[in-house]
Design a protein around this motif. Sequence first.
Motif, short mmCIF file in Angstrom:
data_model
loop_
_atom_site.label_atom_id
_atom_site.label_comp_id
_atom_site.label_asym_id
_atom_site.label_seq_id
_atom_site.Cartn_x
_atom_site.Cartn_y
_atom_site.Cartn_z
N LEU A 82 -31.69 51.67 4.31
CA LEU A 82 -30.29 52.05 4.15
C LEU A 82 -29.67 51.26 3.02
CD1 LEU A 82 -29.24 51.92 7.94
CD2 LEU A 82 -30.11 53.90 6.68
N ASP A 83 -28.66 51.85 2.37
CA ASP A 83 -27.92 51.09 1.37
C ASP A 83 -26.77 50.35 2.06
OD1 ASP A 83 -25.85 52.89 1.81
OD2 ASP A 83 -26.12 53.96 -0.10
N ASN A 124 -23.77 50.98 2.36
CA ASN A 124 -22.80 51.85 3.05
C ASN A 124 -23.42 52.59 4.22
OD1 ASN A 124 -20.61 51.28 1.26
ND2 ASN A 124 -21.60 52.60 -0.28
N GLY A 125 -24.67 52.23 4.55
CA GLY A 125 -25.31 52.86 5.70
C GLY A 125 -25.94 54.20 5.40
N ARG A 126 -26.02 54.57 4.14
CA ARG A 126 -26.65 55.84 3.78
C ARG A 126 -28.15 55.66 3.63
NH1 ARG A 126 -22.53 56.96 -1.14
NH2 ARG A 126 -23.37 54.87 -1.58
N ILE A 127 -28.91 56.66 4.06
CA ILE A 127 -30.37 56.58 4.00
C ILE A 127 -30.85 56.71 2.56
CG2 ILE A 127 -32.54 57.69 4.68
CD1 ILE A 127 -31.22 58.54 7.27
N VAL A 128 -31.59 55.69 2.11
CA VAL A 128 -32.19 55.71 0.78
C VAL A 128 -33.59 56.28 0.84
CG1 VAL A 128 -32.94 54.27 -1.15
CG2 VAL A 128 -30.84 53.72 0.07
N ASP A 129 -34.33 55.92 1.86
CA ASP A 129 -35.70 56.41 2.05
C ASP A 129 -36.05 56.31 3.51
OD1 ASP A 129 -38.08 57.54 1.36
OD2 ASP A 129 -38.79 55.88 0.11
N ARG A 130 -37.00 57.16 3.92
CA ARG A 130 -37.41 57.20 5.33
C ARG A 130 -38.85 57.64 5.44
NH1 ARG A 130 -37.71 60.75 9.73
NH2 ARG A 130 -37.09 59.82 11.73
#
Length: 214
Positions: free
Chosen positions: A45-46, A48-54
């Motif tokens: 996560l970055d 801001n809590g956004r998914i960067v990779d999974r």
Amino acid sequence: PRQLLPGEFIVLARDSSVINISDAGAAVLKKMPSLKNDGDAVVILDGNGRIVDRVAYTAAWGGARGRSLERINPRVDSNEASNWSTCVNEKGHTCGANNSVYIERLPNAVSLDVQPNPFSPDGDGIDDFVAISYSIPATTASVNIKIYDMQGRLVRFLLNNEASGAQRTLFWNGRNDEGRRCRMGIYILFFEALDETAVRIERAKKTVVLAGRL
């Protein structure tokens, strides 16, 4: 807190022993959960809590017992199963370094090169070893490299069914399997790559000249 520059590595682990095996920086996270060998997911996560990779991985992707599961190309989608394979490094991992199966782009055909040629393993520090470099159009393979004299006699079994990635460079010191220096002359290097079912992928030959003082 640590900033990673482009191309740098860091190893994340719960066990501090990772510091002794990593060639890069390591961050020991006491609260890092353990991961199963099948069915778990790793999410980045970055701020801001956004998914960067999974990555939601399964045991079918590879990672044999005692060997790490490695990504072939980091620019290909993380959940592409074919983009993962078992580590072929003799340590079983490449902790803190490029993955052993990493390849930017697979070659279109087998490539085999020897440098310098001729070479002179006489201990003077000049051209004492010959570098044998190969590329194959496959992410992993089992490789055989045999060296024969001009009479067709096997003098050195350099690689024997050894796991390999798409590219590798190794060295020959001009000695036979018994450790004795080979005579001056022309030698034939035979290269063979096999897939996981022992079916031949590629085969190539190259001559190398072993020189010395007269």
